[in-house]
Design a protein around this motif. Sequence first.
Motif, mmCIF file in Angstrom:
data_model
loop_
_atom_site.group_PDB
_atom_site.id
_atom_site.type_symbol
_atom_site.label_atom_id
_atom_site.label_comp_id
_atom_site.label_asym_id
_atom_site.label_seq_id
_atom_site.Cartn_x
_atom_site.Cartn_y
_atom_site.Cartn_z
ATOM 1 N N ALA B 41 0.845 -1.193 0.000
ATOM 2 C CA ALA B 41 0.000 0.000 0.000
ATOM 3 C C ALA B 41 0.880 1.242 0.000
ATOM 4 O O ALA B 41 2.051 1.184 0.374
ATOM 5 C CB ALA B 41 -0.891 -0.009 1.236
ATOM 6 N N SER B 42 0.312 2.369 -0.412
ATOM 7 C CA SER B 42 1.121 3.580 -0.422
ATOM 8 C C SER B 42 1.469 3.966 1.012
ATOM 9 O O SER B 42 0.697 3.767 1.932
ATOM 10 C CB SER B 42 0.380 4.717 -1.123
ATOM 11 O OG SER B 42 -0.834 4.949 -0.491
ATOM 12 N N GLY B 43 2.683 4.447 1.201
ATOM 13 C CA GLY B 43 3.128 4.847 2.524
ATOM 14 C C GLY B 43 3.648 3.698 3.365
ATOM 15 O O GLY B 43 3.882 3.858 4.555
ATOM 16 N N CYS B 44 3.865 2.519 2.742
ATOM 17 C CA CYS B 44 4.280 1.382 3.559
ATOM 18 C C CYS B 44 5.795 1.279 3.688
ATOM 19 O O CYS B 44 6.310 0.418 4.371
ATOM 20 C CB CYS B 44 3.712 0.081 3.001
ATOM 21 S SG CYS B 44 4.536 -0.483 1.507
ATOM 22 N N GLY B 45 6.521 2.177 3.016
ATOM 23 C CA GLY B 45 7.976 2.153 3.173
ATOM 24 C C GLY B 45 8.700 1.498 2.005
ATOM 25 O O GLY B 45 9.902 1.241 2.092
ATOM 26 N N LYS B 46 7.998 1.250 0.897
ATOM 27 C CA LYS B 46 8.630 0.624 -0.272
ATOM 28 C C LYS B 46 9.792 1.464 -0.778
ATOM 29 O O LYS B 46 10.890 0.963 -0.990
ATOM 30 C CB LYS B 46 7.634 0.498 -1.452
ATOM 31 C CG LYS B 46 6.371 -0.278 -1.170
ATOM 32 C CD LYS B 46 5.566 -0.476 -2.451
ATOM 33 C CE LYS B 46 4.985 0.798 -3.027
ATOM 34 N NZ LYS B 46 3.707 1.210 -2.467
ATOM 35 N N THR B 47 9.504 2.751 -0.976
ATOM 36 C CA THR B 47 10.532 3.629 -1.533
ATOM 37 C C THR B 47 11.712 3.759 -0.581
ATOM 38 O O THR B 47 12.860 3.846 -1.024
ATOM 39 C CB THR B 47 9.924 5.008 -1.850
ATOM 40 O OG1 THR B 47 8.888 4.818 -2.803
ATOM 41 C CG2 THR B 47 10.948 5.953 -2.432
ATOM 42 N N THR B 48 11.420 3.742 0.715
ATOM 43 C CA THR B 48 12.502 3.809 1.703
ATOM 44 C C THR B 48 13.449 2.631 1.527
ATOM 45 O O THR B 48 14.673 2.785 1.565
ATOM 46 C CB THR B 48 11.920 3.817 3.126
ATOM 47 O OG1 THR B 48 10.972 4.875 3.209
ATOM 48 C CG2 THR B 48 12.998 4.026 4.160
ATOM 49 N N VAL B 49 12.881 1.439 1.318
ATOM 50 C CA VAL B 49 13.712 0.253 1.100
ATOM 51 C C VAL B 49 14.609 0.469 -0.118
ATOM 52 O O VAL B 49 15.824 0.250 -0.076
ATOM 53 C CB VAL B 49 12.833 -1.006 0.906
ATOM 54 C CG1 VAL B 49 13.692 -2.181 0.445
ATOM 55 C CG2 VAL B 49 12.100 -1.346 2.193
ATOM 56 N N LEU B 50 14.007 0.947 -1.203
ATOM 57 C CA LEU B 50 14.756 1.148 -2.438
ATOM 58 C C LEU B 50 15.864 2.188 -2.250
ATOM 59 O O LEU B 50 16.994 2.012 -2.717
ATOM 60 C CB LEU B 50 13.797 1.594 -3.542
ATOM 61 C CG LEU B 50 14.226 1.265 -4.959
ATOM 62 C CD1 LEU B 50 14.230 -0.227 -5.175
ATOM 63 C CD2 LEU B 50 13.311 1.942 -5.971
ATOM 64 N N ASN B 51 15.524 3.270 -1.545
ATOM 65 C CA ASN B 51 16.508 4.334 -1.316
ATOM 66 C C ASN B 51 17.675 3.850 -0.465
ATOM 67 O O ASN B 51 18.782 4.361 -0.588
ATOM 68 C CB ASN B 51 15.842 5.545 -0.652
ATOM 69 C CG ASN B 51 15.048 6.365 -1.655
ATOM 70 O OD1 ASN B 51 15.263 6.270 -2.864
ATOM 71 N ND2 ASN B 51 14.110 7.150 -1.167
ATOM 72 N N MET B 52 17.408 2.893 0.402
ATOM 73 C CA MET B 52 18.504 2.339 1.196
ATOM 74 C C MET B 52 19.399 1.456 0.334
ATOM 75 O O MET B 52 20.620 1.452 0.497
ATOM 76 C CB MET B 52 17.961 1.580 2.407
ATOM 77 C CG MET B 52 17.384 2.525 3.461
ATOM 78 S SD MET B 52 16.996 1.728 5.038
ATOM 79 C CE MET B 52 15.520 0.817 4.654
ATOM 80 N N VAL B 53 18.800 0.718 -0.601
ATOM 81 C CA VAL B 53 19.610 -0.100 -1.506
ATOM 82 C C VAL B 53 20.485 0.807 -2.377
ATOM 83 O O VAL B 53 21.668 0.532 -2.594
ATOM 84 C CB VAL B 53 18.714 -1.003 -2.389
ATOM 85 C CG1 VAL B 53 19.573 -1.745 -3.409
ATOM 86 C CG2 VAL B 53 17.938 -1.984 -1.530
ATOM 87 N N ALA B 54 19.897 1.924 -2.848
ATOM 88 C CA ALA B 54 20.648 2.830 -3.710
ATOM 89 C C ALA B 54 21.706 3.609 -2.944
ATOM 90 O O ALA B 54 22.585 4.222 -3.538
ATOM 91 C CB ALA B 54 19.696 3.813 -4.396
ATOM 92 N N GLY B 55 21.609 3.594 -1.607
ATOM 93 C CA GLY B 55 22.578 4.337 -0.805
ATOM 94 C C GLY B 55 22.200 5.793 -0.615
ATOM 95 O O GLY B 55 23.001 6.579 -0.133
ATOM 96 N N PHE B 56 20.981 6.179 -0.997
ATOM 97 C CA PHE B 56 20.557 7.564 -0.790
ATOM 98 C C PHE B 56 20.344 7.848 0.689
ATOM 99 O O PHE B 56 20.589 8.944 1.165
ATOM 100 C CB PHE B 56 19.248 7.866 -1.538
ATOM 101 C CG PHE B 56 19.391 7.861 -3.030
ATOM 102 C CD1 PHE B 56 20.524 8.396 -3.642
ATOM 103 C CD2 PHE B 56 18.389 7.333 -3.829
ATOM 104 C CE1 PHE B 56 20.648 8.403 -5.018
ATOM 105 C CE2 PHE B 56 18.515 7.327 -5.205
ATOM 106 C CZ PHE B 56 19.643 7.857 -5.802
#
Lengths: 262, 258
Positions: B41-56
Motif C-alpha cells: 500500500a502507499s506509505g508502507c515504506g517501499k521507496t525507503t527500502v529502495l533508497n537504502m539499496v541505492a545508498g541515498f
Amino acid sequence: MEDTDLTFWRAAVYGSLGLICFLGLWEISIRLHLVDPFFLPPPSQIITRAIRMTTGTDAVLLSDIRISASRVLTGFFLSVLAGVPFGLVMGVSSVVRATLNPIISIIRPLPALSWIPLSMLWLGIDEQQKYAIVFMGCFASILVYTTDATMRVDPVLRRAARNLGASDFQVLRYVILPGALPDLLSGLKVVLAIAWTCVISAEMVGANSGLGFRIWTAKEWSDTGQVLVGMISISVTVLILDIAFRGLERLLLPWQRKVSGT
Amino acid sequence: MALIQLDNVSKVFSSRKVDVEAVRGFSLSIRKGEVVTLVGASGCGKTTVLNMVAGFIAPTSGKVFLEGEPVSRVEPRCGMIFQSYALFPWLTVRENVEFGPKVNGISRKTRKDLARNYIEMVGLTGFADSYPGELSGGMRQRVALCRALANKPDILLCDEPFAALDAMTRQVMQQELLNIVSRSGQTVFFITHSIDEALILSDRVVVMSARPGQVKAVYDIDLSRPRKIDVQLTDEYLKIKRKIWDLVEEEVKASMNM
C-alpha cells in the motif's frame, strides 16, 4: 472578453501609438505655453540638443555613454565573478550558508550610495572607486540570487546524478550550475539595473566624466535640456543592454526556448 | 552469493516532534538475473527500502550488502529509475543518456556509440537531439531507462517508474522492460502498487505490510516467459493474483484503520 496576447508587430504598432501620443501631448503643452520650456523643454528641443551633443565641437554624449557603460559592466562582471561561485557554494553547503549569512545580512541592506564616502576616502574619484561602488551595490544581491537559484534545483536531479556516479564537483558543475542558470540569469538582469543606479549616483557625487556627471553639471547651469538628454541616454543604454542580455539568455538556455516554443 | 542482501534493515525518520518508523526488520536477498517486485500500500515504506539499496539514505539499523560489501554511500552500481523521470532538462536525450558514461570517464567515442545503441533500442533515434521537455511521459521514461542502462548497472532499481503513465503507455513500457530483461539478463528490483504490473514482470513478488514496512509474504511467480499481456487471462495468474490481493487488501485496511 478574454484578453489574448498580441503578435509582435501589432504590439509594436500599439506601443508606437502610445509613445507618439505621449510625446505629442508633451510638445503641445509647451507650444500652448501651458508649461515653461525652461522647466521642461519640449521633445523637439531635446532632439536637437542630443544631436548637438553627439556631433558638435563639444560632442561628449557618446563618450559619456561609453564611459558609464564600461564602469557598469566592469563592476558588474567583477561582482558576478566573485558572487556566483560564492553563491553556488552557499547554495550547496548549509555550513557555509550559516557562517556567511550574518555578514551578508549586514552588507545587503546598505544602499550603494552609503559606500560613496568610504570609497572616496580609500580610492579617490578615479575608475576603481566607481567599480568599487558597483561591486558593493551588486555583490550581496548576486550572492543571494545565486544561493536561492542553487537551492531551487530539484534535489531529485542531484540524486540522479550521484546515482549515475557523479562526484561532488561533477554534481556542482553539470547539475547545480545548469539547473540554477535560468533563475540566476533573471536575477542578474535585476542586478544589472542596480549597477546602473550605482554608477549614476557615484558619478553625480564625484567624477569628471560619465552620464551621471553630465546630468549633474547641467543642473549647475540650469540646463534642463542637457539633463533630459542625459536621462534619456540612460534609458536607451539600459534598454540596449537588456536586449543584449536577453540574447545571452536565449543562447545559454536553448532548452527553455524549445520547451516554451512547443 | 546474493547480489543484493538486505539484512534485518530498519529505518526510523526522526523529526523534532515525532519519530516515524518506516521500515522494520526487513530482510531480502536478490540473486543475479532475478526480477523482484515489492508491492504494498502507499506509505508502507517501499521507496525507503529502495533508497537504502541505492545508498541515498542509511538504515537506522541492519545492513544492505551489494555483492557482499556493505552499501555506505550512493552506489552507481545500482541504477535508479525515478517515478518523476529525473531527466536533466537542459540536456538533450543523447546527452542525458551519455551522462553516466561521461562522469565515469568513458571516452567520447565509446559513449556516443553506447548512447546511440540504447536510444535505438527504445525507438527514440529520431529524438536524440530533442530536450526532455519536448517529449511525452512515456518517451521520457524510456530515456530514463536508457540513461540507467548506459551506465551498465549491476541492478536496476525502479521506483514506480510507470505510475504516472496512462494505462496503454504503461503496458507498452512493461513489455519493453521485459524485452530488455530477457535479452540482457538484467537484475531488476521493482517497486509498484499494481499487482498486475508485479505479476507480469517478476520472478518473485514480495508483499510488504503496512507501516512499519515488513516482509509479509514472498511468492515465486512461475508464469512462463516471455509473458504477454494475455497471461492475465490464465487461471494460474488469477489464482496468484487473488492470493496477493487478499494480503494487500488486509494491509491497506490496516493502514487506513478500518
